[in-house]
Motif scaffolding. Sequence first.
Motif, mmCIF file in Angstrom:
data_model
loop_
_atom_site.group_PDB
_atom_site.id
_atom_site.type_symbol
_atom_site.label_atom_id
_atom_site.label_comp_id
_atom_site.label_asym_id
_atom_site.label_seq_id
_atom_site.Cartn_x
_atom_site.Cartn_y
_atom_site.Cartn_z
ATOM 1 N N THR A 15 51.703 51.338 12.272
ATOM 2 C CA THR A 15 52.198 49.832 12.950
ATOM 3 C C THR A 15 53.882 50.035 13.260
ATOM 4 N N LEU A 16 54.169 49.765 14.393
ATOM 5 C CA LEU A 16 55.539 49.643 14.569
ATOM 6 C C LEU A 16 56.199 48.209 14.414
ATOM 7 N N VAL A 17 55.503 47.357 14.257
ATOM 8 C CA VAL A 17 56.011 46.071 13.989
ATOM 9 C C VAL A 17 54.834 45.529 13.403
ATOM 10 N N LEU A 32 59.956 61.681 16.289
ATOM 11 C CA LEU A 32 59.170 62.076 17.382
ATOM 12 C C LEU A 32 58.350 60.829 18.129
ATOM 13 N N HIS A 33 58.510 60.666 19.397
ATOM 14 C CA HIS A 33 57.726 60.120 20.388
ATOM 15 C C HIS A 33 57.355 60.354 21.643
ATOM 16 N N ASP A 34 56.534 60.092 22.134
ATOM 17 C CA ASP A 34 56.111 60.499 23.724
ATOM 18 C C ASP A 34 56.921 59.455 24.447
ATOM 19 N N ALA A 35 57.448 58.348 24.302
ATOM 20 C CA ALA A 35 58.460 57.618 25.107
ATOM 21 C C ALA A 35 59.547 58.168 25.296
ATOM 22 N N ASN A 36 60.360 57.417 26.309
ATOM 23 C CA ASN A 36 61.531 57.984 26.690
ATOM 24 C C ASN A 36 62.565 57.832 25.385
ATOM 25 N N GLU A 90 56.428 50.909 24.435
ATOM 26 C CA GLU A 90 56.414 50.000 23.037
ATOM 27 C C GLU A 90 57.992 49.692 22.669
ATOM 28 N N ALA A 91 58.964 50.088 23.125
ATOM 29 C CA ALA A 91 60.315 49.596 22.691
ATOM 30 C C ALA A 91 60.433 48.301 23.336
ATOM 31 N N TRP A 92 59.874 47.876 24.595
ATOM 32 C CA TRP A 92 59.860 46.633 25.219
ATOM 33 C C TRP A 92 59.563 45.676 24.203
ATOM 34 N N ILE A 93 58.018 46.051 23.740
ATOM 35 C CA ILE A 93 57.312 45.058 22.897
ATOM 36 C C ILE A 93 57.813 44.896 21.599
ATOM 37 N N ALA A 94 58.472 45.874 21.106
ATOM 38 C CA ALA A 94 59.123 45.855 19.711
ATOM 39 C C ALA A 94 60.520 45.090 19.886
ATOM 40 N N HIS A 95 61.017 45.119 21.021
ATOM 41 C CA HIS A 95 62.360 44.305 21.183
ATOM 42 C C HIS A 95 62.043 42.902 21.046
ATOM 43 N N THR A 96 60.770 42.385 21.271
ATOM 44 C CA THR A 96 60.488 41.000 21.279
ATOM 45 C C THR A 96 60.000 40.387 20.007
ATOM 46 N N PRO A 97 60.834 39.762 19.247
ATOM 47 C CA PRO A 97 60.440 38.992 17.986
ATOM 48 C C PRO A 97 59.303 38.209 18.340
ATOM 49 N N GLY A 98 58.283 38.258 17.392
ATOM 50 C CA GLY A 98 56.890 37.395 17.467
ATOM 51 C C GLY A 98 55.712 38.030 17.869
ATOM 52 N N LEU A 99 56.021 39.347 18.596
ATOM 53 C CA LEU A 99 54.949 40.227 18.645
ATOM 54 C C LEU A 99 54.758 41.201 17.781
ATOM 55 N N LYS A 100 53.378 41.308 17.024
ATOM 56 C CA LYS A 100 53.277 42.595 16.243
ATOM 57 C C LYS A 100 52.715 43.825 17.285
ATOM 58 N N LEU A 101 52.915 45.120 16.494
ATOM 59 C CA LEU A 101 52.601 46.226 17.508
ATOM 60 C C LEU A 101 51.970 47.239 16.900
ATOM 61 N N PHE A 102 50.762 47.525 17.226
ATOM 62 C CA PHE A 102 50.173 48.518 16.279
ATOM 63 C C PHE A 102 49.665 49.872 17.431
ATOM 64 N N TYR A 103 49.777 50.952 16.693
ATOM 65 C CA TYR A 103 49.503 52.203 17.392
ATOM 66 C C TYR A 103 48.986 53.158 16.599
ATOM 67 N N PRO A 104 47.581 53.201 16.664
ATOM 68 C CA PRO A 104 46.960 54.206 15.633
ATOM 69 C C PRO A 104 46.751 55.590 16.334
ATOM 70 N N SER A 105 46.655 56.204 15.384
ATOM 71 C CA SER A 105 46.771 57.854 15.848
ATOM 72 C C SER A 105 44.976 58.606 15.418
ATOM 73 N N ASN A 106 44.378 57.964 14.949
ATOM 74 C CA ASN A 106 42.967 58.628 14.592
ATOM 75 C C ASN A 106 41.938 57.543 14.363
ATOM 76 N N PRO A 107 40.607 58.070 14.428
ATOM 77 C CA PRO A 107 39.593 57.044 14.443
ATOM 78 C C PRO A 107 39.672 56.172 13.308
ATOM 79 N N ALA A 108 39.714 56.611 12.009
ATOM 80 C CA ALA A 108 39.791 55.649 10.879
ATOM 81 C C ALA A 108 40.733 54.508 10.948
ATOM 82 N N ASP A 109 41.989 54.613 11.401
ATOM 83 C CA ASP A 109 43.034 53.831 11.735
ATOM 84 C C ASP A 109 42.712 52.809 12.998
#
Lengths: 326, 329
Positions: A239-241, A261-265, A136-155
Motif C-alpha cells: 500500500t502506497l498510502v 524501483l517503479h514502472d511510473a515516470n 499513482e503519484a497523482w493519487i498519493a499527492h491527494t490527502p484523503g485517498l488511500k492507495l493500494f497496489y498488490p503484486s501477487n494473488p494473495a495480496d
Amino acid sequence: MVMMSYGQALQSALDIALEKDANVFLAGEGVGTSIHVDPNLPTHGLLEKYGPGRIKDTPVSEAAIAGLAVGASAMGLRPVVEIMFFPFITLASDMLVNHAAKLRYMSGGKTDFPLTVRVKAGVNFGAGSQHSHNLEAWIAHTPGLKLFYPSNPADAKGLLLEAIFDPNPVIFVEEMLLYWMQGEVAEGAPPVSSGKANIVRDGTDCTIVTYGGAVHTAMQAAETLSKEEISLDVIDLRTLVPLDENTMLESVRKTGRLVVLHDANRFCGYGAEIAATVAEKAFSSLKAPIMRVAAPDIPVPVSPPQEAFFKPSPEKVISAVRAIMG
Amino acid sequence: MNDKFLPVGVLRKLYSDMALIRHFEDKLVLLAQEKSRVVGMQILANGQEAVAAGVVNALEPDDVIVSNHRSHGHLLAKGADPQKLMAEIMCKATGVNKGKAGTLHLAVPEINAIMTSTIVGASPPLAMGAAFAQQYLDRSNITTVFFGDGAAAEGSVHEAMNMASLWKLPVLFVCENNCWAGAQHLREHSCVENIARRADAYDMPGTTVDGNDVLAVYNTASDMADHCRKGKGPAFLETRTYRMRGHGEHDPCHYMDPAELEKWGLLCPLKTFRKYLEEHQVLPTDQINDIDRKAALIVEEAVIFGDESPFPAAADALNDLWIEEENRH
C-alpha cells in the motif's frame, strides 16, 4: 491455501464482499457484461451470481461513475466502482480529488465515504499512453485517498477485502498483466492490513523498495545478482498510502543501500518520496547515494521495442545496484 | 398565485423561510464589508429566496439535498440551525462543521443536507449517487440537487442526467437559473435560453417556472418530487430568477446592466409574496411584520453566537481526514 490467479483472487474478494454485505455493489463499464470473456478477469461471473441490481454496467461516464461512488457511499453504501484504465481516472478525478478525498475533512468528520475505486494499470500491452500511464503519484499527492497496489494473488485478495471494508476512500490499482499469474491464496476472508510492507526477499547488501508488477522485476534482478553473491532485500510496499516507513527504514539501516524501483515516470514519481523519506530518516546508515530506477519521462510508447525500452527491466535494476555496490 | 389553495400554515412557513434567508444574507453582506468578521468569499443568493423556500418545503424531512457554493438559503429552508450555520460561516469551532467547511462547503447531514460542493457542476453526480442509494435501499425518499445555469454547461451534469434517467433514479434536478455564470450573462454562456429544454434530451420531464414566484416553485416542485418519489425517474425544474448581487461580495458587478438589475429588483420574491399575502388577506400585515422581526432577531442572535465562539485550535487542522481504526465497523 488454494492456487488461483491474481484475477481470480480479486474475483474471490469481490464475491466474498458481495456475499457478506448487502450494501456492497459494483459499477463500471462492462463489470457485468464485458467485451472480454475470461475467467481470470476480476468481475467474471458476478453478474450471473448477483444480478443487475448489484452489478451495474454503466454508460461510458467516468465522472458519473465516480460521482455514483461518492454519493452512494455518503448514504452508507459500500460502492466498488471500476475505472477501466488508469489514464481514464483523469475523467473521474474531480469526484475523487475534490470530493471523495476532501468532503469528510471539510464536513468536520460528519460525512463518510467508504468507497473503493478499482483501476487497471500496466505497461507492455501495446495500447499506448492513453491506456497505460501510472498515475499513482497523482493519487498519493491527494490527502484523503488511500492507495493500494498488490503484486501477487494473495495480496490482491486480502487487500481488496481490506479496501472494500475500509471506511475511507481507497484507490485500488490492479496490475493487469498479472491477472493470469498463479499463486497461493488463503481461503476465507482474512484481509491484508494496509500500511504493512512485505519483505519478499531477505538480503544484506542493498534494499530495493518497489510495488505492483515491478516487484517481479526486482525479484528477477535479485536472482541474477545472487549469483554474483550480491544479496538484495526486496520490499513490496503493497500500500502506497498509508506507507510503511518502518519496514523500509529498518531494511536500509541493515543494508546501507537503497534502490527505488517503479514502472511510473521518474520525475516527481512515488519513488522520490521514498528516497526523500530515507534520506531524512536513515541518512547516517547510507553507504552510497540512493538510486531511482523508473520509466523515462515520456508518455508510454506503442512500438514494441520502444515500450520495452520504457519499462524498467531487471537489467536496469542490476546496473543501478552494481553502481552503488562500488 | 395560490391557485392550488395551499393551507395558511404552508404559506406562513414559505414566507418565514424566505424572510429568514433574506435577513441572514443581508447580514452577510454587511459582515463581508468588515473583513475580520467573515473570512473567504461570501457567495450569496439574495433575490433567489423563493427557489430555496419553494423547493425545500415541497420535500419530506428525510429527503436529501445536495447544494452548491450558493447554499445558505437551501440549508436554512431545510432546517439548519442558524447559529451553528453562522458560526461555521465565520469558521468558528462551534460551527456545523467545526470550522472546516466555512461558507462554501457546508454539510449538515443531521438535516439530510449531506454534501455541498463548490466545484461547479459536481453536485448533480453526487446527488445521482445519493439517489442511487435511496433506490438501492428501497427507500421512499428522493434527492434534490441545486445547481446554476453556469453549471448546466458542465459535462458532469449531463453524465449525471443520463445515468439518473437510464436507471430511473429519484433525483429532482433544480437548475436555479439566475442569469449569470460569473461575469457572463445567460445569453453569453448558454446556447438555449430555457435550460429545461435539455431535460427532453435525457427523457425526463422538464419545466421552467418563475423562480421569483414562491408558489409556482412550490407547486411545481411538489409535483416533480411526487414524480420522482413514485419511481418514475428524475425530473428537471428550471427556476428563472436573478442574482441580485455579484458572483460574490468581492465582485464589483461592473459588467451588470443597471436597468436589468432594477427590473428584477421590482420582481423581488419577498415583496411579491408579501403583497399577495396581504391582498388576499392570508396573513394580516402585523403578523407578516412579526415574521420579519423574528427573522431579524434570529439572525442577530446567530451573529452574537458566532462572534462569541472561539476559532478552532490550529492543530485541530490535522484531524478529520480519516476515520480512525477504532471507529471501524
